[in-house]
Structures are given as structure tokens and as C-alpha cells.
Design a protein around this motif. Structure first.
Motif, mmCIF file in Angstrom:
data_model
loop_
_atom_site.group_PDB
_atom_site.id
_atom_site.type_symbol
_atom_site.label_atom_id
_atom_site.label_comp_id
_atom_site.label_asym_id
_atom_site.label_seq_id
_atom_site.Cartn_x
_atom_site.Cartn_y
_atom_site.Cartn_z
ATOM 1 N N SER A 50 0.812 -1.227 0.000
ATOM 2 C CA SER A 50 0.000 0.000 0.000
ATOM 3 C C SER A 50 0.841 1.271 0.000
ATOM 4 O O SER A 50 0.285 2.371 -0.021
ATOM 5 C CB SER A 50 -0.908 0.017 1.241
ATOM 6 O OG SER A 50 -1.683 -1.151 1.320
ATOM 7 N N THR A 51 2.165 1.126 0.039
ATOM 8 C CA THR A 51 3.024 2.308 0.153
ATOM 9 C C THR A 51 3.802 2.580 -1.122
ATOM 10 O O THR A 51 4.071 1.680 -1.922
ATOM 11 C CB THR A 51 4.035 2.136 1.306
ATOM 12 O OG1 THR A 51 4.850 0.986 1.054
ATOM 13 C CG2 THR A 51 3.335 1.980 2.634
ATOM 14 N N GLU A 104 -1.437 4.473 0.480
ATOM 15 C CA GLU A 104 -2.681 4.498 -0.300
ATOM 16 C C GLU A 104 -2.887 5.868 -0.941
ATOM 17 O O GLU A 104 -3.996 6.420 -0.942
ATOM 18 C CB GLU A 104 -3.869 4.100 0.573
ATOM 19 C CG GLU A 104 -3.762 2.674 1.100
ATOM 20 C CD GLU A 104 -4.929 2.279 1.972
ATOM 21 O OE1 GLU A 104 -5.693 3.184 2.383
ATOM 22 O OE2 GLU A 104 -5.099 1.082 2.247
#
Length: 304
Positions: free
Chosen positions: A246-247, A265
């Protein structure tokens, strides 16, 4: 609330506004180096403007020096208040990071003075020591000018400057590190964290590395400094490993030095700055407190 003038309201602004705007970036830099907070530095500039607007300019011999004196005095008042407030701050306190223009990095002395590592060193000085050090070592003001700004006599200011200089010299990095060296360390650090490669992390971290995280009680962060390469490496590899998908990471110029912005995100989550000494990372500063990230949306102009 009355704000500071950002642009001239007419083709020929009044002399007070013209002088203030001409020195605004300098005044902000003075306040920021004394406070470590861009938000508080902006408040100090507002207070400076309100006092400056009521000054009889005909009685002012040196407008730059007069403005610096007002700014310093207002910053000292606020610094003493902030010192009490920080005693109740949740977790480690880190300076507010600034997205800076390339010209800040080109002024090596200015970039060194606003680095996260140096601002943390300045935090260990008493308020008057900090003001004297900043005005003398960064802005090269004369002892007489500084004495007027801090309400001391020149002889006392010389003693304070000597004491502050020795204090800072014992705690600052041994040498100025080039941007290329910092970028190399950051690239190696990023690759190691993203892949969870502990050995790569050990290779770039100094044995006595310290990790500080500032969440301000709003975002999760380490509640106290983490010391030692083994503890820091395992914490980083494990922590970022859980959210790796998510990074995203992007390089940025923060406080005059290469740094990393971590987005989670798609939203800015963490600003990562480092201290490098001898080719190894000796300090990692992770700012997550959302209230401290507002000045990362646009470049801040600093000057000496």
C-alpha cells in the motif's frame, strides 16, 4: 485576525510593507531556526508585522536589523511557551519538516543550519543560547546587534555565543555531508526496507543509529527513541513489510537535504529524513504527525 502582507497591494506599496516583504524570507528563517516549527514561525511573523506596522520608520537606522530584532524577541517569547508545551507532547518531538527549493541546498551553511539533525541539536540549548547561536553562526550578526535583540550586553552575548558554539560542536555531525552521499544512503535504505532485507539494512545503518518517530499522539509512531542497528533494522523491516503493498516512496528536498516521502494508499503518510556520518545512517527521523506535514505541500523559501 490581521495577517502579514504576502504581496504588494499596489504598484507602490508603503515603505513599511515594502521593507517587511523584502526581508520576509529572512525573518521566517530566523523564527523557524529558533522554533523548529513552521506554523509557529508564521505566527511570529504575524506578530512582527503588527509591531513593525506601528514603528516610526524615520527613527529606524537599519530596517533589516530592526525587523530581525522584533522577530527574535517574539520568537524568544514563543520558544519559552513551546518548551513548556513540549513537556506534555506525546512521544518524541521532531521539528516540522519543510519542502525546500534547490537554492537552499546550494547554500551549504544554510542547509546545514536547518537540517533536522541540527534543529534537534538546537533544541538542547536554552532559549537565549539558541537565539544567540542562530543570529551569530547562521546570520553572522554582530555582537552589538545580537545584544539589542536578546536584551543583553555585548560582553554577555560573546560568552553565551562561546558556550553555545561549544555545546553544538560536541553534538553536531563531524563534517558536512554532500547531497550525493545522503542520496546514496537513502537509496540503499529504501531498497532494504522495501525488500525487507535485514543484511542490507545492517550494511547502511551505523551500529549506534537512533530512530525517532513523531506521531504527536495522532498517528502511530515509536513512543521513545529506538537505539542500535539490530533493533532499528528489525523494526523497520517488520513494520513496513506489513504495508508494503500500500506504500510508495518518492524523493524530496526536505530542509535543504535529500529525504523521502512515504505515501500510504496515495496520501502523504511519513516524511523520512536521515543524518549520515561516515557513509552510514546515524539518525532516522520519521515525522507522521499530520499537523506537521502541511508545509510539505509547497516549497518554502528560506534565506540568510
Amino acid at each position: 485576525m490581521v495577517g502579514t502582507p504576502q504581496t504588494a497591494a499596489a504598484d507602490n506599496p508603503d515603505p513599511a510593507t515594502e521593507a517587511f516583504l523584502a526581508h520576509r524570507n529572512l525573518l521566517f528563517t530566523v523564527a523557524y531556526e529558533m522554533l523548529g516549527s513552521a506554523a509557529d514561525a508564521e505566527d511570529v511573523l504575524q506578530e512582527t508585522w503588527l509591531r513593525w506596522a506601528g514603528v516610526d520608520l524615520g527613527a529606524v537606522r537599519d530596517r533589516r536589523a530592526y525587523l530581525v530584532r522584533i522577530t527574535t524577541r517574539q520568537a524568544l517569547v514563543r520558544l519559552r511557551t513551546l518548551s513548556r508545551r513540549r513537556e506534555s507532547y506525546v512521544g518524541p518531538w521532531l521539528p516540522e519538516p519543510l519542502l525546500t527549493a534547490p537554492d537552499v541546498a546550494e547554500d551549504v551553511a544554510l542547509a546545514d543550519s536547518v537540517s533536522m539533525a541540527m534543529l534537534l541539536v538546537l533544541e538542547t540549548l536554552a532559549p537565549t543560547e539558541r537565539a544567540v547561536f542562530v543570529l551569530r553562526e547562521v546570520f553572522d550578526l554582530g555582537y552589538d546587534e545580537i545584544a539589542e535583540a536578546v536584551d543583553k550586553n555585548p560582553a554577555a552575548v560573546r560568552q553565551i555565543a562561546h558556550r553555545a558554539r561549544a555545546h553544538v560542536a560536541a553534538r553536531r555531525p563531524r563534517r558536512v555531508v554532500s547531497a550525493a552521499e545522503t542520496r546514496y544512503a537513502l537509496d540503499a535504505f529504501q531498497r532494504a526496507v522495501e525488500t525487507g532485507d535485514l543484511q542490507r539494512l545492517f550494511d547502511i545503518l551505523a551500529p549506534d543509529v537512533v530512530l525517532l518517530g513523531d506521531g504527536g499522539g495522532v498517528k502511530q509512531a515509536v513512543p521513545r527513541p529506538i537505539l542500535g542497528a539490530d533493533k532499528v533494522a528489525r523494526l523497520l523491516a517488520g513494520g513496513w513489510g506489513r504495508v508494503a503493498g500500500s506504500t510508495s516512496w518518492r524523493p524530496a528536498q526536505v530542509n535543504g537535504h535529500p529525504a523521502l516521502i512515504v505515501q500510504l494508499e496515495g496520501e502523504m503518510d511519513t516524511v523520512l529524513a536521515v543524518r549520515v556520518d561516515g557513509g552510514l545512517i546515524t539518525g532516522i527521523y520519521a515525522v507522521r504527525n499530520p499537523e506537521k506535514l502541511s508545509h510539505m505541500e509547497r516549497e518554502t523559501a528560506l534565506s540568510r
